[in-house]
Design a protein around this motif. Structure first.
Motif, PDB file in Angstrom:
ATOM      1  N   ILE A  23     -16.726   1.882  -7.358  1.00 15.55           N
ATOM      2  CA  ILE A  23     -16.153   1.189  -6.284  1.00 15.55           C
ATOM      3  C   ILE A  23     -15.204  -0.042  -6.718  1.00 15.55           C
ATOM      4  O   ILE A  23     -14.085   0.037  -6.033  1.00 15.55           O
ATOM      5  CB  ILE A  23     -17.084   0.491  -5.110  1.00 15.55           C
ATOM      6  N   ALA A  24     -15.442  -0.499  -7.754  1.00 14.44           N
ATOM      7  CA  ALA A  24     -14.401  -1.630  -8.017  1.00 14.44           C
ATOM      8  C   ALA A  24     -13.215  -0.918  -8.626  1.00 14.44           C
ATOM      9  O   ALA A  24     -12.102  -1.450  -8.672  1.00 14.44           O
ATOM     10  CB  ALA A  24     -15.138  -2.461  -9.342  1.00 14.44           C
ATOM     11  N   ALA A  25     -13.617  -0.067  -9.464  1.00 15.88           N
ATOM     12  CA  ALA A  25     -12.219   0.629 -10.100  1.00 15.88           C
ATOM     13  C   ALA A  25     -11.648   1.345  -8.778  1.00 15.88           C
ATOM     14  O   ALA A  25     -10.310   1.386  -8.822  1.00 15.88           O
ATOM     15  CB  ALA A  25     -12.955   1.762 -10.997  1.00 15.88           C
ATOM     16  N   ALA A  26     -12.119   1.963  -7.848  1.00 18.72           N
ATOM     17  CA  ALA A  26     -11.431   2.452  -6.789  1.00 18.72           C
ATOM     18  C   ALA A  26     -10.719   1.554  -6.119  1.00 18.72           C
ATOM     19  O   ALA A  26      -9.317   1.822  -5.751  1.00 18.72           O
ATOM     20  CB  ALA A  26     -12.245   3.296  -5.782  1.00 18.72           C
ATOM     21  N   LEU A  27     -11.141   0.344  -5.944  1.00 22.74           N
ATOM     22  CA  LEU A  27     -10.531  -0.688  -5.151  1.00 22.74           C
ATOM     23  C   LEU A  27      -9.245  -1.206  -6.045  1.00 22.74           C
ATOM     24  O   LEU A  27      -7.973  -1.266  -5.397  1.00 22.74           O
ATOM     25  CB  LEU A  27     -11.576  -1.951  -4.795  1.00 22.74           C
ATOM     26  N   CYS A  28      -9.320  -1.252  -7.154  1.00 26.53           N
ATOM     27  CA  CYS A  28      -8.093  -1.569  -8.134  1.00 26.53           C
ATOM     28  C   CYS A  28      -7.236  -0.534  -8.016  1.00 26.53           C
ATOM     29  O   CYS A  28      -6.078  -0.569  -8.029  1.00 26.53           O
ATOM     30  CB  CYS A  28      -8.553  -1.948  -9.623  1.00 26.53           C
ATOM     31  N   ALA A  29      -7.559   0.759  -8.195  1.00 21.65           N
ATOM     32  CA  ALA A  29      -6.676   1.850  -8.156  1.00 21.65           C
ATOM     33  C   ALA A  29      -5.868   2.029  -6.654  1.00 21.65           C
ATOM     34  O   ALA A  29      -4.772   2.371  -6.480  1.00 21.65           O
ATOM     35  CB  ALA A  29      -7.516   3.058  -8.395  1.00 21.65           C
ATOM     36  N   PHE A  30      -6.709   1.442  -5.613  1.00 23.90           N
ATOM     37  CA  PHE A  30      -5.962   1.701  -4.412  1.00 23.90           C
ATOM     38  C   PHE A  30      -4.733   0.901  -4.119  1.00 23.90           C
ATOM     39  O   PHE A  30      -3.834   1.126  -3.613  1.00 23.90           O
ATOM     40  CB  PHE A  30      -7.105   1.554  -3.223  1.00 23.90           C
ATOM     41  N   VAL A  31      -4.731  -0.561  -4.898  1.00 25.00           N
ATOM     42  CA  VAL A  31      -3.842  -1.402  -4.902  1.00 25.00           C
ATOM     43  C   VAL A  31      -2.534  -0.480  -5.353  1.00 25.00           C
ATOM     44  O   VAL A  31      -1.568  -0.635  -4.947  1.00 25.00           O
ATOM     45  CB  VAL A  31      -4.065  -2.311  -5.593  1.00 25.00           C
ATOM     46  N   PHE A  32      -2.684  -0.077  -6.664  1.00 22.37           N
ATOM     47  CA  PHE A  32      -1.536   0.957  -7.225  1.00 22.37           C
ATOM     48  C   PHE A  32      -1.082   1.823  -6.232  1.00 22.37           C
ATOM     49  O   PHE A  32       0.052   2.179  -6.248  1.00 22.37           O
ATOM     50  CB  PHE A  32      -1.837   1.281  -8.642  1.00 22.37           C
ATOM     51  N   PHE A  33      -2.274   2.735  -5.751  1.00 21.95           N
ATOM     52  CA  PHE A  33      -2.044   3.718  -4.921  1.00 21.95           C
ATOM     53  C   PHE A  33      -1.008   3.541  -3.562  1.00 21.95           C
ATOM     54  O   PHE A  33      -0.150   4.084  -3.444  1.00 21.95           O
ATOM     55  CB  PHE A  33      -3.322   4.484  -4.585  1.00 21.95           C
ATOM     56  N   TRP A  34      -1.245   2.191  -3.233  1.00 22.88           N
ATOM     57  CA  TRP A  34      -0.497   1.628  -1.931  1.00 22.88           C
ATOM     58  C   TRP A  34       0.829   1.263  -2.295  1.00 22.88           C
ATOM     59  O   TRP A  34       1.773   1.843  -1.812  1.00 22.88           O
ATOM     60  CB  TRP A  34      -1.222   0.454  -1.306  1.00 22.88           C
ATOM     61  N   ARG A  35       0.968   0.786  -3.568  1.00 20.44           N
ATOM     62  CA  ARG A  35       2.563   0.494  -3.981  1.00 20.44           C
ATOM     63  C   ARG A  35       3.170   1.600  -4.324  1.00 20.44           C
ATOM     64  O   ARG A  35       4.150   1.867  -3.995  1.00 20.44           O
ATOM     65  CB  ARG A  35       2.355  -0.393  -5.382  1.00 20.44           C
ATOM     66  N   PHE A  36       2.433   2.714  -4.944  1.00 17.53           N
ATOM     67  CA  PHE A  36       3.182   3.943  -5.194  1.00 17.53           C
ATOM     68  C   PHE A  36       3.455   4.722  -3.912  1.00 17.53           C
ATOM     69  O   PHE A  36       4.584   5.179  -3.774  1.00 17.53           O
ATOM     70  CB  PHE A  36       2.174   4.702  -6.027  1.00 17.53           C
ATOM     71  N   LEU A  37       2.682   4.803  -3.113  1.00 21.44           N
ATOM     72  CA  LEU A  37       2.947   5.371  -1.766  1.00 21.44           C
ATOM     73  C   LEU A  37       4.179   4.734  -0.894  1.00 21.44           C
ATOM     74  O   LEU A  37       4.790   5.196  -0.012  1.00 21.44           O
ATOM     75  CB  LEU A  37       1.716   5.106  -0.800  1.00 21.44           C
ATOM     76  N   SER A  38       4.035   3.258  -0.894  1.00 23.42           N
ATOM     77  CA  SER A  38       5.164   2.663   0.055  1.00 23.42           C
ATOM     78  C   SER A  38       6.263   1.729  -0.788  1.00 23.42           C
ATOM     79  O   SER A  38       7.265   1.189   0.063  1.00 23.42           O
ATOM     80  CB  SER A  38       4.165   1.595   0.964  1.00 23.42           C
ATOM     81  N   GLU A  39       6.161   1.938  -2.020  1.00 19.78           N
ATOM     82  CA  GLU A  39       7.444   1.051  -2.464  1.00 19.78           C
ATOM     83  C   GLU A  39       8.757   1.527  -2.039  1.00 19.78           C
ATOM     84  O   GLU A  39       9.822   0.779  -2.512  1.00 19.78           O
ATOM     85  CB  GLU A  39       7.425   1.140  -4.167  1.00 19.78           C
ATOM     86  N   ARG A  40       8.976   2.948  -1.850  1.00 17.28           N
ATOM     87  CA  ARG A  40      10.383   3.309  -1.378  1.00 17.28           C
ATOM     88  C   ARG A  40      10.366   3.248   0.093  1.00 17.28           C
ATOM     89  O   ARG A  40      11.639   3.704   0.543  1.00 17.28           O
ATOM     90  CB  ARG A  40      10.326   4.837  -1.949  1.00 17.28           C
ATOM     91  N   ASP A  41       9.629   2.670   0.750  1.00 14.16           N
ATOM     92  CA  ASP A  41       9.947   2.598   2.233  1.00 14.16           C
ATOM     93  C   ASP A  41      10.854   1.297   2.311  1.00 14.16           C
ATOM     94  O   ASP A  41      10.929   0.544   1.640  1.00 14.16           O
ATOM     95  CB  ASP A  41       8.673   2.097   3.077  1.00 14.16           C
ATOM     96  N   ASP A  42      11.476   1.466   3.313  1.00 15.78           N
ATOM     97  CA  ASP A  42      12.576   0.196   3.677  1.00 15.78           C
ATOM     98  C   ASP A  42      11.667  -0.733   4.451  1.00 15.78           C
ATOM     99  O   ASP A  42      10.467  -0.405   5.032  1.00 15.78           O
ATOM    100  CB  ASP A  42      13.741   0.426   4.201  1.00 15.78           C
ATOM    101  N   ASP A  43      12.221  -1.860   4.773  1.00 17.52           N
ATOM    102  CA  ASP A  43      11.628  -3.025   5.415  1.00 17.52           C
ATOM    103  C   ASP A  43      10.860  -2.418   7.112  1.00 17.52           C
ATOM    104  O   ASP A  43       9.943  -2.728   7.591  1.00 17.52           O
ATOM    105  CB  ASP A  43      12.266  -4.172   6.034  1.00 17.52           C
ATOM    106  N   ARG A  44      11.849  -1.720   7.429  1.00 16.37           N
ATOM    107  CA  ARG A  44      11.484  -1.196   8.766  1.00 16.37           C
ATOM    108  C   ARG A  44      10.138  -0.141   8.988  1.00 16.37           C
ATOM    109  O   ARG A  44       9.382  -0.606   9.754  1.00 16.37           O
ATOM    110  CB  ARG A  44      12.710  -0.217   9.254  1.00 16.37           C
ATOM    111  N   ASP A  45      10.089   0.692   7.832  1.00 12.37           N
ATOM    112  CA  ASP A  45       8.923   1.257   7.556  1.00 12.37           C
ATOM    113  C   ASP A  45       7.744   0.413   7.396  1.00 12.37           C
ATOM    114  O   ASP A  45       6.530   0.736   7.650  1.00 12.37           O
ATOM    115  CB  ASP A  45       9.024   2.224   6.410  1.00 12.37           C
ATOM    116  N   HIS A  46       7.957  -0.782   6.584  1.00 14.55           N
ATOM    117  CA  HIS A  46       6.647  -1.535   6.365  1.00 14.55           C
ATOM    118  C   HIS A  46       6.240  -2.253   7.767  1.00 14.55           C
ATOM    119  O   HIS A  46       4.945  -2.179   8.018  1.00 14.55           O
ATOM    120  CB  HIS A  46       7.046  -2.611   5.565  1.00 14.55           C
ATOM    121  N   LEU A  47       7.245  -2.519   8.492  1.00 11.64           N
ATOM    122  CA  LEU A  47       6.755  -2.995   9.611  1.00 11.64           C
ATOM    123  C   LEU A  47       6.148  -2.143  10.744  1.00 11.64           C
ATOM    124  O   LEU A  47       5.641  -2.283  11.530  1.00 11.64           O
ATOM    125  CB  LEU A  47       8.074  -3.873  10.543  1.00 11.64           C
TER     126      LEU A  47
END
Lengths: 62, 389
Positions: A23-47
């Motif tokens: 679970i600890a490994a998964a929680l850490c991995a999810f942070v990177f996964f979230w960044r991977f998933l949304s780093e190309r979104d523009d601000d409007r997508d984040h909102l």
């Protein structure tokens, strides 16, 4: 995985320990996964597209 | 707003219509056999294997793939994501048809189908999970029917009745989410009664959670998959808003599906850890489990993420079909393949061709009903005489 289990205590200790590590490994991995998933979104997508963008009035699209 | 009208004459005997006609005729023949000669004449079911593909596919897969209704209406009406609004009606229709066909399939599967209402009016059996599943499916089918009626009422021109039903939208959505949470998870919990029959890699105290979380994936993937098919075959029925918003729906749902699939993968691994079933991974069943969990959970998760990140609709649509297949495989594994794994091969279940025929018949009826409703009712376009709700 590991040696033989002789008691319920050993079983619980082993399975719960592995689960906590996973679970600890998964929680850490999810942070990177979230960044991977949304780093190309523009601000409007984040909102979220329902919210007004900069300079837009109103209460969002309906 | 332009009201889409099609005046082109379409050929009646298309390859699809011919195949559908054959399946329906054969299905009707098997139906007569089933209800005159019984289960023994038309199925390979036995005391060891009382649940075959009519439960494993028609019910377990049918209920999971019909989850798009509650997922989409919750996203739109509960979470306020109005950009998914155009996806609600097609998703509700798919959900309604899916559940209606699940109930139809149950009539074939249970020995005495006329007793299906008994849990409600004769003997409740409230300690049984099946009672909860039956109650939720019956109630949720009713909810989906009411949620679908605005489209039918608009088609029929019954304005007052339509406006009355539309006022219930929020209550029905909440009711639908509660009922779906209950019975999607209970379908998995049904197998908790058979810890010695279900292979340890699939058996888990978290089965209810697995079924519920995977139903969200199934719902999201089905909306993307069905949207792609509707775009291809019913493009002429879509209005401007549906065409404009379709890509955003697919990309938004792909992102959500990727996230939920990631969580589902972690839950599956935790399930193996909690059962201390690692050593089973080195067996034949273990290899098949890895195919399911890596090939149909982890990889679709990754490809959904790539598709959403790159805004690539081809990848998203392909992955949606892939994830739907993964859900089918998972339900088959739990209900059929990993169930009774300890029995010798001579005692294992393989469906009779008539069972497969009835399953195809039921799917075909669903496709034909979808085609009829989408062709006649305002599902893929907003009726010009009514305000969107």
């Amino acid at each position: 995985m590991g040696g033989p289990v002789h008691s319920l205590h050993e079983f619980m200790l082993r399975t719960e320990s592995i689960t906590y590590i996973l679970i600890a490994a998964a929680l850490c991995a999810f942070v990177f996964f979230w960044r991977f998933l949304s780093e190309r979104d523009d601000d409007r997508d984040h909102l979220g597209a329902d919210r007004p963008g900069p300079g837009e009035g109103g209460h969002g699209a309906h | 707003m332009q009201f889409p009208k099609v005046t082109l004459e379409r050929p009646r005997w298309t390859p699809f219509n011919i195949v559908a006609a054959i399946v329906v005729v054969v299905g009707l023949g098997i139906t007569v056999l089933r209800f005159t000669k019984g289960l023994a004449a038309t199925t390979n079911l036995s005391d060891y294997n009382p649940w075959g593909i009519w439960i494993g596919f028609d019910l377990l897969v049918g209920v999971a793939l019909a989850a798009g209704g509650y997922v989409t209406s919750a996203a739109c009406y509960l979470f306020g994501l109005k950009r998914f609004h155009t996806a609600v009606r097609p998703a509700i229709l798919t959900g309604f048809l899916g559940y209606a066909l699940v109930v139809l399939a149950l009539h074939y599967d249970v020995g005495r189908p006329w007793r299906l209402p008994y849990p409600f009016i004769v003997q409740q059996g409230t300690t049984s999970l099946l009672f909860e599943v039956a109650a939720c499916v019956a109630l949720y089918l009713t909810v989906l029917f009411i949620e679908w009626t605005p489209a039918a009422l608009e088609w029929l021109g019954l304005k007052r009745a339509r406006n009355l039903v539309v006022r219930l939208t929020l209550v029905l959505t909440i009711f639908g989410v509660v009922l779906s949470t209950l019975h999607q998870s209970s379908l998995g919990a049904l197998f908790l009664i058979a810890p010695s029959k279900l292979h340890p890699l699939w058996y888990s105290p978290y089965l209810a959670l697995f079924f519920f979380v995977s139903s969200i994936v199934a719902g999201l993937s089905m909306v993307i998959f069905e949207g792609a098919l509707a775009h291809r075959y019913f493009h002429h029925k879509m209005d401007e808003a549906h065409r404009r918003e379709a890509d955003g729906v697919a990309l938004g749902f792909a992102k959500a599906a990727s996230w939920v699939l990631g969580g589902y993968f972690v839950l599956k691994v935790v399930g193996v850890a909690q059962a201390d079933a690692w050593h089973h991974l080195a067996s034949g069943y273990g290899a098949w489990f890895l195919v399911e969990v890596i090939g149909f959970v982890l990889l679709p998760c990754f490809f959904f993420a790539i598709g959403a990140r790159e805004k690539n609709l081809r990848i998203v649509r392909f992955t949606a079909a892939w994830a739907v297949l993964g859900i089918v495989i998972n339900r088959f594994n739990v209900g059929l393949i990993a169930f009774n794994y300890h029995l010798p091969s001579s005692e294992r279940y393989f469906p009779h061709w008539m069972e497969i025929g009835i399953s195809l018949f039921i799917v075909t009826i669903g496709v034909l009903a979808y085609k009829f409703i989408v062709s006649h009712m305002p599902i893929l376009y907003a009726h010009p005489d009514y305000e969107p709700h």
